[in-house]
Every structure is written in structure tokens, then in C-alpha cells.
Design a protein around this motif. Structure first.
Motif, PDB file in Angstrom:
ATOM      1  N   HIS A  25      28.302  13.173 -33.992  1.00  0.00           N
ATOM      2  CA  HIS A  25      29.052  12.564 -35.099  1.00  0.00           C
ATOM      3  C   HIS A  25      29.339  11.085 -34.925  1.00  0.00           C
ATOM      4  CE1 HIS A  25      29.775  16.605 -36.633  1.00  0.00           C
ATOM      5  NE2 HIS A  25      30.144  16.953 -35.425  1.00  0.00           N
ATOM      6  N   GLY A  26      29.122  10.541 -33.740  1.00  0.00           N
ATOM      7  CA  GLY A  26      29.501   9.155 -33.470  1.00  0.00           C
ATOM      8  C   GLY A  26      30.932   9.091 -32.997  1.00  0.00           C
ATOM      9  N   ILE A  27      31.217   8.104 -32.188  1.00  0.00           N
ATOM     10  CA  ILE A  27      32.520   8.016 -31.554  1.00  0.00           C
ATOM     11  C   ILE A  27      33.652   7.796 -32.559  1.00  0.00           C
ATOM     12  CG2 ILE A  27      32.603   5.537 -31.037  1.00  0.00           C
ATOM     13  CD1 ILE A  27      33.456   6.418 -28.164  1.00  0.00           C
ATOM     14  N   SER A  28      33.371   7.113 -33.652  1.00  0.00           N
ATOM     15  CA  SER A  28      34.428   6.844 -34.634  1.00  0.00           C
ATOM     16  C   SER A  28      34.871   8.104 -35.378  1.00  0.00           C
ATOM     17  CB  SER A  28      33.971   5.782 -35.636  1.00  0.00           C
ATOM     18  OG  SER A  28      32.834   6.234 -36.332  1.00  0.00           O
ATOM     19  N   ALA A  29      34.068   9.142 -35.343  1.00  0.00           N
ATOM     20  CA  ALA A  29      34.417  10.391 -36.037  1.00  0.00           C
ATOM     21  C   ALA A  29      34.978  11.449 -35.092  1.00  0.00           C
ATOM     22  CB  ALA A  29      33.191  10.939 -36.763  1.00  0.00           C
ATOM     23  N   VAL A  30      35.160  11.111 -33.828  1.00  0.00           N
ATOM     24  CA  VAL A  30      35.636  12.083 -32.846  1.00  0.00           C
ATOM     25  C   VAL A  30      37.137  12.306 -33.021  1.00  0.00           C
ATOM     26  CG1 VAL A  30      36.033  12.428 -30.368  1.00  0.00           C
ATOM     27  CG2 VAL A  30      33.829  11.637 -31.173  1.00  0.00           C
ATOM     28  N   THR A  31      37.508  13.564 -33.079  1.00  0.00           N
ATOM     29  CA  THR A  31      38.925  13.938 -33.156  1.00  0.00           C
ATOM     30  C   THR A  31      39.179  15.066 -32.165  1.00  0.00           C
ATOM     31  OG1 THR A  31      38.559  15.650 -34.837  1.00  0.00           O
ATOM     32  CG2 THR A  31      39.020  13.406 -35.648  1.00  0.00           C
ATOM     33  N   HIS A  32      40.457  15.232 -31.824  1.00  0.00           N
ATOM     34  CA  HIS A  32      40.821  16.351 -30.960  1.00  0.00           C
ATOM     35  C   HIS A  32      40.364  17.676 -31.575  1.00  0.00           C
ATOM     36  CE1 HIS A  32      43.897  13.682 -28.937  1.00  0.00           C
ATOM     37  NE2 HIS A  32      43.307  14.282 -27.918  1.00  0.00           N
ATOM     38  N   ARG A  33      40.537  17.800 -32.861  1.00  0.00           N
ATOM     39  CA  ARG A  33      40.198  19.046 -33.551  1.00  0.00           C
ATOM     40  C   ARG A  33      38.700  19.351 -33.447  1.00  0.00           C
ATOM     41  NH1 ARG A  33      43.407  21.778 -36.531  1.00  0.00           N
ATOM     42  NH2 ARG A  33      44.827  20.051 -36.933  1.00  0.00           N
ATOM     43  N   LYS A  34      37.836  18.340 -33.660  1.00  0.00           N
ATOM     44  CA  LYS A  34      36.387  18.559 -33.568  1.00  0.00           C
ATOM     45  C   LYS A  34      35.982  18.938 -32.149  1.00  0.00           C
ATOM     46  CE  LYS A  34      34.653  15.655 -37.287  1.00  0.00           C
ATOM     47  NZ  LYS A  34      33.986  14.400 -37.641  1.00  0.00           N
ATOM     48  N   ILE A  35      36.571  18.256 -31.188  1.00  0.00           N
ATOM     49  CA  ILE A  35      36.231  18.547 -29.794  1.00  0.00           C
ATOM     50  C   ILE A  35      36.684  19.951 -29.420  1.00  0.00           C
ATOM     51  CG2 ILE A  35      36.647  17.902 -27.392  1.00  0.00           C
ATOM     52  CD1 ILE A  35      36.979  14.973 -28.477  1.00  0.00           C
ATOM     53  N   ALA A  36      37.900  20.311 -29.801  1.00  0.00           N
ATOM     54  CA  ALA A  36      38.421  21.650 -29.489  1.00  0.00           C
ATOM     55  C   ALA A  36      37.539  22.731 -30.108  1.00  0.00           C
ATOM     56  CB  ALA A  36      39.856  21.782 -29.967  1.00  0.00           C
ATOM     57  N   SER A  37      37.110  22.488 -31.327  1.00  0.00           N
ATOM     58  CA  SER A  37      36.236  23.450 -31.990  1.00  0.00           C
ATOM     59  C   SER A  37      34.903  23.564 -31.256  1.00  0.00           C
ATOM     60  CB  SER A  37      36.004  23.024 -33.440  1.00  0.00           C
ATOM     61  OG  SER A  37      35.098  23.886 -34.068  1.00  0.00           O
ATOM     62  N   CYS A  38      34.335  22.440 -30.893  1.00  0.00           N
ATOM     63  CA  CYS A  38      33.054  22.432 -30.167  1.00  0.00           C
ATOM     64  C   CYS A  38      33.181  23.120 -28.805  1.00  0.00           C
ATOM     65  CB  CYS A  38      32.574  20.998 -30.000  1.00  0.00           C
ATOM     66  SG  CYS A  38      30.981  20.826 -29.171  1.00  0.00           S
ATOM     67  N   ALA A  39      34.315  22.913 -28.131  1.00  0.00           N
ATOM     68  CA  ALA A  39      34.537  23.501 -26.804  1.00  0.00           C
ATOM     69  C   ALA A  39      35.009  24.939 -26.885  1.00  0.00           C
ATOM     70  CB  ALA A  39      35.562  22.672 -26.030  1.00  0.00           C
ATOM     71  N   ASP A  40      35.371  25.378 -28.095  1.00  0.00           N
ATOM     72  CA  ASP A  40      35.920  26.721 -28.304  1.00  0.00           C
ATOM     73  C   ASP A  40      37.175  26.925 -27.458  1.00  0.00           C
ATOM     74  OD1 ASP A  40      36.105  29.239 -29.468  1.00  0.00           O
ATOM     75  OD2 ASP A  40      34.847  30.170 -27.926  1.00  0.00           O
ATOM     76  N   VAL A  41      38.085  25.959 -27.593  1.00  0.00           N
ATOM     77  CA  VAL A  41      39.380  26.031 -26.904  1.00  0.00           C
ATOM     78  C   VAL A  41      40.484  25.797 -27.920  1.00  0.00           C
ATOM     79  CG1 VAL A  41      38.407  25.216 -24.710  1.00  0.00           C
ATOM     80  CG2 VAL A  41      39.452  23.569 -26.275  1.00  0.00           C
ATOM     81  N   PRO A  42      41.694  26.250 -27.627  1.00  0.00           N
ATOM     82  CA  PRO A  42      42.810  25.969 -28.532  1.00  0.00           C
ATOM     83  C   PRO A  42      43.064  24.464 -28.613  1.00  0.00           C
ATOM     84  CG  PRO A  42      43.410  27.630 -26.897  1.00  0.00           C
ATOM     85  CD  PRO A  42      42.084  27.079 -26.494  1.00  0.00           C
ATOM     86  N   LEU A  43      43.467  23.995 -29.768  1.00  0.00           N
ATOM     87  CA  LEU A  43      43.735  22.578 -29.986  1.00  0.00           C
ATOM     88  C   LEU A  43      44.750  22.044 -28.971  1.00  0.00           C
ATOM     89  CD1 LEU A  43      43.161  20.087 -31.694  1.00  0.00           C
ATOM     90  CD2 LEU A  43      44.912  20.878 -33.304  1.00  0.00           C
ATOM     91  N   GLY A  44      45.729  22.852 -28.592  1.00  0.00           N
ATOM     92  CA  GLY A  44      46.742  22.430 -27.629  1.00  0.00           C
ATOM     93  C   GLY A  44      46.165  22.114 -26.255  1.00  0.00           C
ATOM     94  N   SER A  45      45.002  22.641 -25.948  1.00  0.00           N
ATOM     95  CA  SER A  45      44.363  22.344 -24.659  1.00  0.00           C
ATOM     96  C   SER A  45      44.024  20.870 -24.530  1.00  0.00           C
ATOM     97  CB  SER A  45      43.073  23.142 -24.491  1.00  0.00           C
ATOM     98  OG  SER A  45      43.345  24.507 -24.376  1.00  0.00           O
ATOM     99  N   MET A  46      43.791  20.237 -25.650  1.00  0.00           N
ATOM    100  CA  MET A  46      43.392  18.838 -25.618  1.00  0.00           C
ATOM    101  C   MET A  46      44.494  17.974 -24.987  1.00  0.00           C
ATOM    102  SD  MET A  46      40.450  19.273 -26.840  1.00  0.00           S
ATOM    103  CE  MET A  46      39.948  17.590 -26.931  1.00  0.00           C
ATOM    104  N   THR A  47      45.713  18.184 -25.418  1.00  0.00           N
ATOM    105  CA  THR A  47      46.809  17.369 -24.882  1.00  0.00           C
ATOM    106  C   THR A  47      47.335  17.921 -23.560  1.00  0.00           C
ATOM    107  OG1 THR A  47      48.374  18.549 -26.297  1.00  0.00           O
ATOM    108  CG2 THR A  47      47.497  16.443 -27.115  1.00  0.00           C
ATOM    109  N   TYR A  48      47.022  19.151 -23.256  1.00  0.00           N
ATOM    110  CA  TYR A  48      47.412  19.706 -21.962  1.00  0.00           C
ATOM    111  C   TYR A  48      46.619  19.037 -20.849  1.00  0.00           C
ATOM    112  CZ  TYR A  48      48.095  23.006 -18.141  1.00  0.00           C
ATOM    113  OH  TYR A  48      48.385  23.562 -16.923  1.00  0.00           O
ATOM    114  N   TYR A  49      45.328  18.840 -21.071  1.00  0.00           N
ATOM    115  CA  TYR A  49      44.458  18.294 -20.041  1.00  0.00           C
ATOM    116  C   TYR A  49      44.307  16.774 -20.077  1.00  0.00           C
ATOM    117  CZ  TYR A  49      42.970  23.035 -18.930  1.00  0.00           C
ATOM    118  OH  TYR A  49      42.944  24.350 -18.544  1.00  0.00           O
ATOM    119  N   PHE A  50      44.544  16.159 -21.225  1.00  0.00           N
ATOM    120  CA  PHE A  50      44.290  14.723 -21.367  1.00  0.00           C
ATOM    121  C   PHE A  50      45.449  14.035 -22.092  1.00  0.00           C
ATOM    122  CE2 PHE A  50      40.312  17.029 -21.275  1.00  0.00           C
ATOM    123  CZ  PHE A  50      39.662  16.404 -20.221  1.00  0.00           C
ATOM    124  N   ASP A  51      45.762  12.822 -21.637  1.00  0.00           N
ATOM    125  CA  ASP A  51      46.853  12.033 -22.224  1.00  0.00           C
ATOM    126  C   ASP A  51      46.357  11.211 -23.407  1.00  0.00           C
ATOM    127  OD1 ASP A  51      48.700  12.932 -20.338  1.00  0.00           O
ATOM    128  OD2 ASP A  51      48.243  11.280 -18.967  1.00  0.00           O
TER     129      ASP A  51
END
Length: 180
Positions: A25-51
Motif C-alpha cells: 500500500h505504500g508507507i503513507s497508507a500504513v495504519t495500525h489497523r491495516k498492519i494488525a489485520s495483515c498480521a492477524d493480531v488484535p489491534l491492541g497488540s500494536m500499542t502493546y509491542y510498539f510505542d
């Protein structure tokens, strides 16, 4: 997305999913939600592991550049002399063994985004240093730096130029830069 018990690879999956999301998607379109969906993890995991998203991008690109550096070193593993190093550089530019379309897309995204992000600029600088150190096995530091710059530029030209240089032309230029 259901929580997986004992998911020790979650952090690594998030980093890999970040790179996949950037490539798709390009870096400008990257969101926590897209990454979480791609990784098949809960959205809350994004902020648990990364600041935040920037810390995630820095770490994902660090992983990417470390992998690329290893592929680069592996590409030269059987090279024993400067002439063979010139041949390997030519093959590196001319082939897509290391510079795959996905890797090139991620490199372009990193180059563009790092221009105004000091942490990502550091990731790029470390990557360039590792590449130059690999080349310093056969060439002095100034020549290794020039060859590294040529590799960077020519891989871009090779995949985008309407009439890329031939393999023989690339090899001749590499030899000139190397002083051989």
C-alpha cells in the motif's frame, strides 16, 4: 481476531506484516489497523509491542535492512578477489536475486520516508555502512563507498530505465570505479 495463547512470534509477525503492508500500500497508507489485520493480531497488540507507528516503522525497516545486508553478504560469500567482486557486483545489479521487486519497493519507500525522519535516516546509514564493509573485503574504503553508491543508483536505473545498460556496460563501469 481471537487471542492466540502463547503467541511468542506475535511481535515478529507484526514486523513482517508492517513490511508487507508497506510493500502493498505504500508507507503513507500504513495504519495500525491495516498492519494488525495483515498480521492477524488484535489491534491492541500494536500499542502493546510498539510505542507508536514511527517506532514500529523504524524497527520494521531495521529488520528489513538487516535481512538485506545478510542477503548482500551471502551474495558475495564465495568471492575471493577484486575481479570476482566486480563480476559479483555486476550480477547483483543485473539480476534480481537480491534486488527483488518487493525489496526494491521497500527500499524506495524507506528512501522517501527517511528524508525527514532522523531515526530512519540512521537505519539507512547503518545499512550503507554494512554494505560498504562487505565491499571493503576487496576494495579500499573510498572505492567501496563509490561502488556502493553505484550499486544503489544502478539498481534503481536497471528497474526503471527505458534502455538499461547491458551487463557488459555495467561490468565495464564497475571495473573503472574499482580501478581494474
Amino acid at each position: 481476531m481471537a487471542r492466540r495463547p502463547n503467541d511468542p512470534q506475535r511481535r515478529e509477525r507484526i514486523l513482517d506484516a508492517t513490511l508487507e503492508t508497506i510493500a502493498a500500500h505504500g508507507i503513507s497508507a500504513v495504519t495500525h489497523r491495516k498492519i494488525a489485520s495483515c498480521a492477524d493480531v488484535p489491534l491492541g497488540s500494536m500499542t502493546y509491542y510498539f510505542d507508536g507507528i514511527e517506532a514500529l516503522l523504524v524497527e520494521a525497516f531495521t529488520v528489513f535492512t538487516e535481512r538485506m545486508s545478510q542477503e548482500y553478504r551471502d551474495f558475495f560469500c564465495e568471492v575471493e578477489a577484486p575481479t570476482a567482486a566486480c563480476d559479483a557486483i555486476t550480477q547483483l545489479i543485473f539480476s534480481s536475486e537480491v534486488t527483488t521487486p518487493r525489496n526494491m519497493t521497500l527500499m524506495y519507500q524507506l528512501y522517501a520516508f527517511a528524508s525527514n525522519r532522523p531515526a530512519l535516516k540512521g537505519v539507512m546509514q547503518n545499512w550503507m555502512q554494512r554494505s560498504q564493509q562487505t565491499l571493503e573485503q576487496w576494495f579500499d574504503p573510498a572505492t567501496a563507498r563509490a561502488l556502493d553508491a553505484f550499486i544503489e543508483g544502478m539498481t534503481l536505473h536497471f528497474v526503471t530505465d527505458r534502455q538499461p545498460l547491458t551487463k557488459a556496460q555495467i561490468r565495464e563501469t564497475v571495473g573503472r570505479i574499482a580501478g581494474l
